[in-house]
Write a protein that holds these residues in place. Structure first.
Motif, PDB file in Angstrom:
ATOM      1  N   GLY A  29       0.823  -1.199   0.000  1.00 44.22           N
ATOM      2  CA  GLY A  29       0.000   0.000   0.000  1.00 44.22           C
ATOM      3  C   GLY A  29       0.860   1.253   0.000  1.00 44.22           C
ATOM      4  N   VAL A  30       0.228   2.373  -0.290  1.00 41.17           N
ATOM      5  CA  VAL A  30       0.942   3.649  -0.327  1.00 41.17           C
ATOM      6  C   VAL A  30       1.378   4.014   1.082  1.00 41.17           C
ATOM      7  CG1 VAL A  30       0.717   6.114  -0.803  1.00 41.17           C
ATOM      8  CG2 VAL A  30      -0.320   4.460  -2.340  1.00 41.17           C
ATOM      9  N   SER A  31       2.602   4.457   1.205  1.00 41.09           N
ATOM     10  CA  SER A  31       3.084   5.012   2.467  1.00 41.09           C
ATOM     11  C   SER A  31       3.800   6.310   2.132  1.00 41.09           C
ATOM     12  CB  SER A  31       4.030   4.037   3.176  1.00 41.09           C
ATOM     13  OG  SER A  31       5.172   3.810   2.382  1.00 41.09           O
ATOM     14  N   GLY A  32       4.051   7.107   3.130  1.00 37.42           N
ATOM     15  CA  GLY A  32       4.714   8.378   2.879  1.00 37.42           C
ATOM     16  C   GLY A  32       3.840   9.316   2.068  1.00 37.42           C
ATOM     17  N   TRP A  33       2.664   9.651   2.615  1.00 33.19           N
ATOM     18  CA  TRP A  33       1.698  10.492   1.908  1.00 33.19           C
ATOM     19  C   TRP A  33       2.148  11.933   1.729  1.00 33.19           C
ATOM     20  CZ3 TRP A  33      -2.743   9.202  -0.501  1.00 33.19           C
ATOM     21  CH2 TRP A  33      -3.256   7.943  -0.273  1.00 33.19           C
ATOM     22  N   GLY A  34       3.159  12.377   2.455  1.00 32.75           N
ATOM     23  CA  GLY A  34       3.525  13.793   2.466  1.00 32.75           C
ATOM     24  C   GLY A  34       3.792  14.393   1.102  1.00 32.75           C
ATOM     25  N   LYS A  35       4.726  13.820   0.353  1.00 36.88           N
ATOM     26  CA  LYS A  35       5.086  14.393  -0.949  1.00 36.88           C
ATOM     27  C   LYS A  35       3.958  14.258  -1.970  1.00 36.88           C
ATOM     28  CE  LYS A  35      10.042  13.964  -0.330  1.00 36.88           C
ATOM     29  NZ  LYS A  35      11.272  13.329  -0.783  1.00 36.88           N
ATOM     30  N   PRO A  36       3.327  13.070  -2.104  1.00 36.10           N
ATOM     31  CA  PRO A  36       2.214  12.991  -3.069  1.00 36.10           C
ATOM     32  C   PRO A  36       1.065  13.929  -2.718  1.00 36.10           C
ATOM     33  CG  PRO A  36       2.900  10.790  -2.395  1.00 36.10           C
ATOM     34  CD  PRO A  36       3.637  11.768  -1.539  1.00 36.10           C
ATOM     35  N   PHE A  37       0.794  14.079  -1.413  1.00 38.17           N
ATOM     36  CA  PHE A  37      -0.276  14.974  -0.985  1.00 38.17           C
ATOM     37  C   PHE A  37       0.058  16.419  -1.348  1.00 38.17           C
ATOM     38  CE2 PHE A  37      -2.450  17.549   2.290  1.00 38.17           C
ATOM     39  CZ  PHE A  37      -3.752  17.211   1.976  1.00 38.17           C
ATOM     40  N   ALA A  38       1.300  16.808  -1.139  1.00 34.76           N
ATOM     41  CA  ALA A  38       1.731  18.167  -1.492  1.00 34.76           C
ATOM     42  C   ALA A  38       1.607  18.396  -2.996  1.00 34.76           C
ATOM     43  CB  ALA A  38       3.160  18.406  -1.025  1.00 34.76           C
TER      44      ALA A  38
END
Length: 120
Positions: A29-38
């Motif tokens: 699953g997706v982890s590290g949402w910070g950069k994609p969210f930005a």
């Protein structure tokens, strides 16, 4: 999940031979949402919100459309709230049918907003 959510998820591109809907590798699953969210916020030119705001929006929207608070809390998987004290100890009912109905109502509302937005 509501029928409207299932229709949306059916259209999400997938990695071949992967069971994951939201993945960047096809293996987890997706982890590290910070950069994609930005990046998402930048591309949509929308700032100042958090993913948690979607839960608040759903809770407020369901309440606005008559879903009882205890069902909204069950949908959000809240442990405490309107059913507390003795009722929380003895009431072990999962409210599955009520949660399903609430999510169907929410999905119908979101679809109507999408259709209106597309026609504007």
């Amino acid at each position: 999940m509501s029928a409207s959510v299932l229709r949306i998820l059916e259209r999400v591109p997938r990695f071949p031979n992967s069971d994951f809907v939201f993945t960047t590798t096809g293996r987890s699953g997706v982890s590290g949402w910070g950069k994609p969210f930005a990046r998402l916020c930048d591309s949509a030119a929308v700032h100042g919100w958090r993913l948690h705001d979607l839960r608040r929006t759903a809770a407020s929207g369901m309440a606005r459309h008559g879903v009882p608070p205890h069902v909204v809390e069950k949908v959000l998987n809240h442990i405490s709230g309107t059913i507390s004290g003795v009722a929380a100890v003895y009431n072990r009912y999962g409210y599955d049918a009520e949660k399903r109905d609430a999510l169907e109502q929410w999905g119908t509302l979101i679809e109507s907003i999408q259709k209106k937005s597309a026609s504007d």
